[in-house]
Design an enzyme around this catalytic site. Structure first.
Site, PDB file in Angstrom:
ATOM      1  N   CYS A   2      18.509  65.156  15.538  1.00  0.00           N
ATOM      2  CA  CYS A   2      17.170  65.673  15.267  1.00  0.00           C
ATOM      3  C   CYS A   2      17.325  66.932  14.416  1.00  0.00           C
ATOM      4  CB  CYS A   2      16.468  66.057  16.565  1.00  0.00           C
ATOM      5  SG  CYS A   2      16.421  64.725  17.751  1.00  0.00           S
ATOM      6  N   ARG A  28      17.072  64.122   9.044  1.00  0.00           N
ATOM      7  CA  ARG A  28      17.761  64.084  10.338  1.00  0.00           C
ATOM      8  C   ARG A  28      17.037  63.210  11.357  1.00  0.00           C
ATOM      9  NH1 ARG A  28      21.579  67.963  10.689  1.00  0.00           N
ATOM     10  NH2 ARG A  28      21.592  67.843  12.962  1.00  0.00           N
ATOM     11  N   TRP A  75      14.811  62.278  16.078  1.00  0.00           N
ATOM     12  CA  TRP A  75      15.466  60.972  15.997  1.00  0.00           C
ATOM     13  C   TRP A  75      15.631  60.540  17.444  1.00  0.00           C
ATOM     14  CZ3 TRP A  75      16.773  57.370  12.557  1.00  0.00           C
ATOM     15  CH2 TRP A  75      17.741  56.438  12.888  1.00  0.00           C
ATOM     16  N   ASN A 101      18.283  69.651  19.651  1.00  0.00           N
ATOM     17  CA  ASN A 101      18.996  68.567  18.977  1.00  0.00           C
ATOM     18  C   ASN A 101      20.298  68.362  19.725  1.00  0.00           C
ATOM     19  OD1 ASN A 101      20.295  66.829  17.147  1.00  0.00           O
ATOM     20  ND2 ASN A 101      21.162  68.568  16.038  1.00  0.00           N
ATOM     21  N   GLY A 102      20.539  67.129  20.180  1.00  0.00           N
ATOM     22  CA  GLY A 102      21.775  66.848  20.902  1.00  0.00           C
ATOM     23  C   GLY A 102      21.493  65.903  22.052  1.00  0.00           C
ATOM     24  N   GLU A 479      35.676  44.463   6.042  1.00  0.00           N
ATOM     25  CA  GLU A 479      34.777  45.598   5.839  1.00  0.00           C
ATOM     26  C   GLU A 479      35.174  46.384   4.581  1.00  0.00           C
ATOM     27  OE1 GLU A 479      31.994  46.343   6.727  1.00  0.00           O
ATOM     28  OE2 GLU A 479      31.760  48.490   6.454  1.00  0.00           O
ATOM     29  N   LYS A 483      32.632  46.925   1.376  1.00  0.00           N
ATOM     30  CA  LYS A 483      32.278  48.249   0.841  1.00  0.00           C
ATOM     31  C   LYS A 483      32.562  48.304  -0.655  1.00  0.00           C
ATOM     32  CE  LYS A 483      30.299  49.424   3.390  1.00  0.00           C
ATOM     33  NZ  LYS A 483      29.958  49.060   4.721  1.00  0.00           N
ATOM     34  N   GLU A 486      30.124  46.033  -2.689  1.00  0.00           N
ATOM     35  CA  GLU A 486      28.699  46.361  -2.742  1.00  0.00           C
ATOM     36  C   GLU A 486      28.409  47.646  -3.514  1.00  0.00           C
ATOM     37  OE1 GLU A 486      26.575  47.253   0.887  1.00  0.00           O
ATOM     38  OE2 GLU A 486      28.365  48.033   1.827  1.00  0.00           O
ATOM     39  N   HIS A 502      47.163  29.878   2.285  1.00  0.00           N
ATOM     40  CA  HIS A 502      46.554  28.536   2.315  1.00  0.00           C
ATOM     41  C   HIS A 502      45.546  28.388   1.177  1.00  0.00           C
ATOM     42  CE1 HIS A 502      48.518  27.608   6.083  1.00  0.00           C
ATOM     43  NE2 HIS A 502      48.183  28.824   6.495  1.00  0.00           N
ATOM     44  N   LYS A 602      18.564  48.987   2.378  1.00  0.00           N
ATOM     45  CA  LYS A 602      19.185  49.466   3.613  1.00  0.00           C
ATOM     46  C   LYS A 602      18.884  48.523   4.769  1.00  0.00           C
ATOM     47  CE  LYS A 602      21.525  52.361   6.036  1.00  0.00           C
ATOM     48  NZ  LYS A 602      22.973  52.174   5.903  1.00  0.00           N
TER      49      LYS A 602
HETATM   50  C1  F6R Z   1      26.820  46.989   4.256  1.00  0.00           C
HETATM   51  C2  F6R Z   1      25.580  46.977   5.011  1.00  0.00           C
HETATM   52  C3  F6R Z   1      24.976  45.676   5.351  1.00  0.00           C
HETATM   53  C4  F6R Z   1      24.381  45.731   6.773  1.00  0.00           C
HETATM   54  C5  F6R Z   1      23.616  44.438   7.073  1.00  0.00           C
HETATM   55  C6  F6R Z   1      23.103  44.420   8.491  1.00  0.00           C
HETATM   56  O1  F6R Z   1      27.259  48.269   3.983  1.00  0.00           O
HETATM   57  O2  F6R Z   1      25.064  48.010   5.330  1.00  0.00           O
HETATM   58  O3  F6R Z   1      25.885  44.652   5.246  1.00  0.00           O
HETATM   59  O4  F6R Z   1      25.420  45.914   7.669  1.00  0.00           O
HETATM   60  O5  F6R Z   1      22.549  44.306   6.188  1.00  0.00           O
HETATM   61  O6  F6R Z   1      22.243  45.477   8.725  1.00  0.00           O
HETATM   62  P1  F6R Z   1      21.869  45.926  10.194  1.00  0.00           P
HETATM   63  O7  F6R Z   1      23.101  46.426  10.837  1.00  0.00           O
HETATM   64  O8  F6R Z   1      20.819  46.971  10.004  1.00  0.00           O
HETATM   65  O9  F6R Z   1      21.333  44.715  10.895  1.00  0.00           O
END
Ligand code: F6R
Length: 607
Positions: A2, A28, A75, A101-102, A479, A483, A486, A502, A602
């Site tokens: 927060c 935040r 938050w 906050n915490g 992963e 990263k 993307e 394979h 996002k």
């Molecule tokens: C990659 C990324 C996406 C999310 C995916 C699921 O960096 O952020 O692959 O992981 O869209 O999103 P959530 O976790 O919000 O369901």
């Protein structure tokens, strides 16, 4: 995570200043907002759930009297984002207002004690115990600062707290342990805040408050006291030279880098989750006939890693499934004995929610791990845990991934304990190591940055990358690949290393970069063979290894060393950090915007 703020102005009204500061702290959290001001021995409060602009449109946050006040942007962690859970919180007599906050870990028992002594609570937050404790202490004759000191002595957890009281209407008292707190000093006015940007338009002079310190703000400025020995601390202000744009990201050029650097803190937060929720979820997992771990993207990679954790620690076989495939793959077989542990940072991913709907129709049990309290997922799950990473602004998930890993490993460990599958010595060792992770990650981020930056410079023009790992590290490889693809738009592949021969190995030609994730676990010996296979075909070998792994150092063209000392099931957390940094610096080298990669959002709310 927060945002808190407080100000004492010589002239003028505090409320508009608080409103402006909270807007700058909105990154935040923005589940709810509230302000309390002091005027003529009365406390004035406005608070509600919703974003700051929404609450302002309804309540006019600028319109409260008084030149002293505190504010909060929330938050949600304890208690859903409802009006009564919005800060500031007050004591029984509305004389004391506190923002926080915490996370107060022992709030439930403290609340019970206070209720037994007659205190009436209006919210479900952990914070509300604070004004009630201060109320008791002040009734015993203590001053506000003494009362806050005695109160925090009883708290376990993390906090940055600011309080005002009508009984001492000329001051704000604030205190810090593990949550950020800074004091801002202008010519006439003084501020306290979670972060410098809150007061940056008014002053660039600041003092950082350290853990275990209480600060009294008044018209004369600020006094800092050490809680333990109650000695006054002298600390002169420093000057910050951030532009407003830099301030938003705390001086980092991008949110992604800021969030990578926040991981020690977000990981610390995962170690403060309430036992009762972890235990409840563990009980559901223990009773399940079959367990699916369901998610998309990065969250799916956390599930994949978790399947190794559950299997190795608790001897529980789980099925990690990509959410968009769940209905086709398991939709018909899922039933009343099935349990889905659904993982979603946003709690709003359409494919993930569709899985939940389908599974619930067939009477399956849905458990959830998410970062957003109040998200759809929290409403449809039987039990959910909030991972408490704070808002993640960069599109690429970084801190939320490592937090998911931490929570899932805690669940696996609890299940192992519940089922009596591992010895006390192992349990103690794992618990100890879990506690060490935030420090380990902090150290690694610092030591790896430069090296990874140089690697990105060297490899920026490569057309394609290969990520390989064995065992739990195959999830880390996936992963790392995601990263890089993307945010740096570098076509990449990832496989369990054993699978590479394979088919995918046919891609290898001299100079093809292959990144191996190599913790010193049971797979180490075998991965050496996989490295040799790639090396024989001229690949450029980049290894992520544990410090002192001379064997792999001598085989590789490049190496990144991790200081860990962690057991295998926890290794994905430190091992993914250099891959996050590599993707970030590659994006910079390739002139891509890491915070806003093209074609992505996002939260993916379409199927
Ligand atoms: C990659 C990324 C996406 C999310 C995916 C699921 O960096 O952020 O692959 O992981 O869209 O999103 P959530 O976790 O919000 O369901």
């Amino acid at each position: 995570m927060c945002g808190i703020f407080g100000c004492i102005l010589k002239n003028g009204e505090a409320a508009p200043t608080i409103h402006g500061a909270l807007k700058r702290l909105e990154y935040r959290g923005y589940d709810s907002v509230g302000t309390a001001t002091l005027h003529k021995n009365k406390l004035f409060i406005k608070k509600d759930n919703g974003k700051i602009d929404e609450v302002h449109a309804l309540h006019d946050l600028d319109n409260l009297p008084g030149r002293i006040g505190v504010g909060h942007t929330r938050w949600a962690t304890h208690g859903a984002p409802y009006q009564e859970n919005a800060h500031p919180h007050t004591d029984c007599e509305n004389q004391i207002a506190a923002v926080h906050n915490g996370i107060i870990e022992n709030f439930a028992e403290l609340k019970m004690e206070l209720e037994e002594r007659g205190h009436v609570f209006r919210s479900k937050t952990d914070t509300e115990i604070i004004p009630h404790f201060i109320e008791e202490e002040m009734k015993e004759g203590l001053t506000l600062v003494e009362a806050l000191r005695e109160t925090v002595k009883q708290l376990d957890g993390s906090y940055a707290i600011a309080v005002v009281s009508v009984k001492e209407p000329d001051k704000i008292v604030c205190v810090r342990k593990e949550s950020p707190l800074v004091v801002g000093i202008a010519d006439n006015d003084v501020y306290c805040a979670s972060d410098i940007p809150a007061f940056l338009p008014m002053t660039n002079r600041y003092v950082i408050v350290q853990d275990g310190e209480i600060v009294v703000l008044n018209d004369e400025g600020y006094e800092i006291w050490n809680i333990l020995d109650w000695k006054q601390v002298t600390r002169n202000p420093e000057i910050v030279d951030w532009s407003p744009k830099m301030a938003e990201k705390q001086g980092y050029p991008h949110f992604m880098l800021k969030e990578i650097n926040e991981q020690p803190l977000s990981l610390r937060n995962t170690l403060r989750l309430q036992d009762q929720y972890l235990d409840l979820m563990t009980t559901f997992l223990d009773r399940a006939g079959e367990v699916f771990l369901v998610a998309c993207g990065t969250s799916y990679h956390a599930c994949l890693a978790a399947s190794y954790m559950f299997s190795k620690l608790a001897l529980l076989a789980t099925h990690p499934v990509i959410a968009s495939e769940f209905v086709e793959q398991h939709g018909k077989s899922v039933n009343i004995d099935s349990t889905l542990l659904v993982v979603s940072q946003s709690g709003e991913t359409a494919d993930t929610l569709a899985t939940v709907d389908g599974a619930k129709l067939r009477a399956a049990t849905v458990l959830a791990l998410t970062n957003v309290v109040g998200s759809t997922l929290t409403r449809v799950a039987r039990v959910y845990i909030c991972q408490q990473s704070g808002p993640e602004v960069g599109v690429a998930a970084t801190k939320t991934f490592t937090s998911q890993l931490s929570v899932l490993s805690q669940l696996a460990l609890r299940l192992a304990k519940m089922r009596g599958k591992i010895s006390h010595v192992e349990i103690e060792n794992l618990e100890e190591k879990l506690e060490q992770i935030p420090d380990i990650v902090e150290k690694n981020i610092q030591t790896q940055k430069e090296k990874v930056k140089q690697l990105a410079k060297k490899y920026r023009d490569k057309q394609c990358f290969f990520f390989l790992g064995r065992g739990i590290s195959s999830a880390v490889a996936l992963e790392g690949k995601l990263k890089l693809m993307e945010i740096a738009y570098a076509p990449s592949l990832a496989y369990p290393a054993g699978e590479s021969k394979h088919g995918p190995i046919s891609l290898i030609e001299p100079g093809f970069p292959v990144i191996f994730i190599c913790p010193k676990d049971d797979t180490h010996k075998t991965i050496v063979g996989n490295i040799m296979e790639m090396k024989a075909r001229g690949a450029s070998i980049i290894v992520v290894i544990e410090k002192g792994d001379e064997e792999l150092k001598s085989l590789a063209d490049e190496y990144i060393e991790i200081e860990t000392g962690l057991p295998e099931v926890l290794s994905p957390i430190p091992f993914v950090i250099p891959l996050q940094l590599f993707a970030y610096y590659m994006a910079i080298e390739r002139k891509c915007d890491p915070d806003m990669p093209r074609n992505l959002a996002k939260s993916v709310t379409v199927r």
